[in-house]
Design a protein around this motif. Sequence first.
Motif, PDB file in Angstrom:
ATOM      1  N   LYS A 128      49.212  -8.014  61.203  1.00  0.00           N
ATOM      2  CA  LYS A 128      49.520  -6.948  60.264  1.00  0.00           C
ATOM      3  C   LYS A 128      49.309  -7.483  58.848  1.00  0.00           C
ATOM      4  O   LYS A 128      49.278  -8.693  58.631  1.00  0.00           O
ATOM      5  CB  LYS A 128      50.945  -6.434  60.464  1.00  0.00           C
ATOM      6  N   MET A 129      49.144  -6.558  57.897  1.00  0.00           N
ATOM      7  CA  MET A 129      48.796  -6.973  56.539  1.00  0.00           C
ATOM      8  C   MET A 129      49.521  -6.126  55.508  1.00  0.00           C
ATOM      9  O   MET A 129      49.648  -4.914  55.658  1.00  0.00           O
ATOM     10  CB  MET A 129      47.278  -6.878  56.341  1.00  0.00           C
ATOM     11  N   ILE A 130      49.975  -6.822  54.442  1.00  0.00           N
ATOM     12  CA  ILE A 130      50.625  -6.178  53.304  1.00  0.00           C
ATOM     13  C   ILE A 130      49.865  -6.575  52.042  1.00  0.00           C
ATOM     14  O   ILE A 130      49.577  -7.754  51.826  1.00  0.00           O
ATOM     15  CB  ILE A 130      52.097  -6.621  53.165  1.00  0.00           C
ATOM     16  N   TRP A 131      49.546  -5.591  51.203  1.00  0.00           N
ATOM     17  CA  TRP A 131      49.054  -5.866  49.859  1.00  0.00           C
ATOM     18  C   TRP A 131      50.204  -5.583  48.905  1.00  0.00           C
ATOM     19  O   TRP A 131      50.581  -4.433  48.694  1.00  0.00           O
ATOM     20  CB  TRP A 131      47.856  -4.987  49.524  1.00  0.00           C
ATOM     21  N   MET A 132      50.783  -6.643  48.327  1.00  0.00           N
ATOM     22  CA  MET A 132      51.884  -6.471  47.382  1.00  0.00           C
ATOM     23  C   MET A 132      51.330  -6.470  45.954  1.00  0.00           C
ATOM     24  O   MET A 132      50.137  -6.641  45.728  1.00  0.00           O
ATOM     25  CB  MET A 132      52.915  -7.579  47.567  1.00  0.00           C
ATOM     26  N   ARG A 175      50.956  -1.272  60.513  1.00  0.00           N
ATOM     27  CA  ARG A 175      49.847  -2.218  60.624  1.00  0.00           C
ATOM     28  C   ARG A 175      49.360  -2.658  59.248  1.00  0.00           C
ATOM     29  O   ARG A 175      49.039  -3.812  59.016  1.00  0.00           O
ATOM     30  CB  ARG A 175      48.700  -1.565  61.405  1.00  0.00           C
ATOM     31  N   PHE A 176      49.312  -1.720  58.307  1.00  0.00           N
ATOM     32  CA  PHE A 176      48.820  -2.014  56.963  1.00  0.00           C
ATOM     33  C   PHE A 176      49.695  -1.299  55.952  1.00  0.00           C
ATOM     34  O   PHE A 176      50.069  -0.139  56.144  1.00  0.00           O
ATOM     35  CB  PHE A 176      47.364  -1.563  56.822  1.00  0.00           C
ATOM     36  N   ALA A 177      50.052  -2.001  54.886  1.00  0.00           N
ATOM     37  CA  ALA A 177      50.839  -1.415  53.802  1.00  0.00           C
ATOM     38  C   ALA A 177      50.281  -1.901  52.472  1.00  0.00           C
ATOM     39  O   ALA A 177      49.895  -3.064  52.342  1.00  0.00           O
ATOM     40  CB  ALA A 177      52.313  -1.779  53.935  1.00  0.00           C
ATOM     41  N   TYR A 178      50.242  -1.014  51.482  1.00  0.00           N
ATOM     42  CA  TYR A 178      49.698  -1.394  50.181  1.00  0.00           C
ATOM     43  C   TYR A 178      50.553  -0.779  49.080  1.00  0.00           C
ATOM     44  O   TYR A 178      50.971   0.374  49.147  1.00  0.00           O
ATOM     45  CB  TYR A 178      48.236  -0.943  50.039  1.00  0.00           C
TER      46      TYR A 178
END
Length: 565
Positions: free
Chosen positions: A326-330, A377-380
């Motif tokens: 999973k991936m986060i763009w903070m 799964r993905f958050a930005y």
Amino acid sequence: MARNRSIAFPAVAAAVLIAATACSSARHDTQPPPSGEFRKQTLHFATTVGPDDKTSCDVIGDLYTPVDASAAHPVPALLTTNGLGGSKEQVAMYGNYYAAHGYTVLAYSGLGQGGSGCQVYLDSPDFDGKAATRLVDFLGGVDGIAFQDAAHTLPVPAPDYVVHDKTDHDGHSGPHDPRVGMVGGSYGGAVQFAAAARDPRIDAISPMITWNDLSYALVPNGTGQLTGVSTAVPGAPKTQWMNRLSGGSTCRAGMAELCGLRDVVSGNGYPTREQVDMLRADSVASYLGRIRIPVLLIQGEQDTLFNLNEARASYDGLRAQGTETKMIWMSAGHSVLTPEPGSKVGVVDPAVNYWDARQTRWFERYLRDGDGDTGPRFAYYRNWIPFAGDPAAAYGTADNAEVGAPRTMYLSGDSRLTDDRSAVRPGNQDLTTGPGGTELSWTTAPVGTALDIAGIPKLTVRLAAEQPLNGSVADAAVVFASLYDVAADGSSALIDGLITPARITGLQDPVTISLSGLVHRIIPGHSLRLRISGSAEGFDAPSAVHRLTIAAGPEQALVLPVVGS
């Protein structure tokens, strides 16, 4: 190039923003709730590293142990280490938080930093990876590794209070297999890949603001990708970052090879093949296939050192091979250290830090056999979304990283950027590359409704040269693409400081450039501007000078990943 080389990145605050369970042992539901109390002990660890296992290094670390932990009630473990130029103190917040919540935490200084011996390497699996593996041995109960002193004369017994797994992630059973994860940012993020590639006993990792391919990070090329962000031809060197890392005009101690890289690119405008191979070898791009455990990637949207494309390359590669990812763009990164409003730097606080909340659930799931939701799964992060209290409200979420629908904007001969293909006007525009290179730009009309961009824009242009290119790296045409937010008064701002170079060796076909990924809103009344230039601040100017022509036409297009419309 010899492997006994070193390189270091400066310690930056951003670095501290920072079916897997099939291999697990039985659940440990009899463990009582943690009291929140823990003890801390500074230890020295005898490690042997290198491809021939002949380099001995003393590693210093702090062991945080919950007072409730015992052989009868074992707890899972976490390893964490610093961003380069830092020390174990930089990641003390992980020890303080997770030990108070029922984990044993070993926070250590990376090789050559913060009191640890040997030199600094590029998170090499043979060096940094092996050092981490030795610490996993200790957490798994191997004696003769930990000592009270740097001379390794006063031994400390290995813990008997860490949960053990029945098998590792290769299916092998052994007596020293602890339930252990890793967390950390920047250099302390890449080391997690290096360790997991070597040691199948590691159960879950969460690398933050780190690289996929160090040759792309330092000498990026936005065109000609072979896979992920890796390219056959090097791009333009990030001279500004290289100078900061190496110590400027004088070479910082232990930085000889980075200084050598800097000196070569300042003369040629590009690195040697050997230097590219060196950088890539110590990158997950070279051994991603060996990462088979759950990975929670976290990357900063405002990061000109390790951009969003790097995290996306790792995410795509891991997902393609079936690795749970999973991936986060903070918000913050190496370039801008301020996180979203209300968030805190230097502490772990899931109540106000979205990434902390996700990490705690990640480790609960994969180190405690929890069955809770680990999030989307993905958050930005969207800085235009107001929120009070819970920062999750400002994050867009999706099951796929391709959240933006493609919107094509055409480059018109009158310098307009338009989504109306029929409105494109003919016209040629000229650009000069090299030192003092010129620039061209195309601008949209002021937008009537917000234009929300989230993802990696793609630019396709056909270029013609006054003199033919000979196909070599040295004679290549180097251009730089960037996006600007233009206010109603005509003032403009480079979005998140992101500039993408492209080294072009042939002009027979249109060139497609993957710009640096971004998350940005163009508000009503503002415009979006595309700029293509022959040189750029922060990058080494290419030595080859070329006069290029861009002719307007339907194949000259910028494709934006647009969300919400």
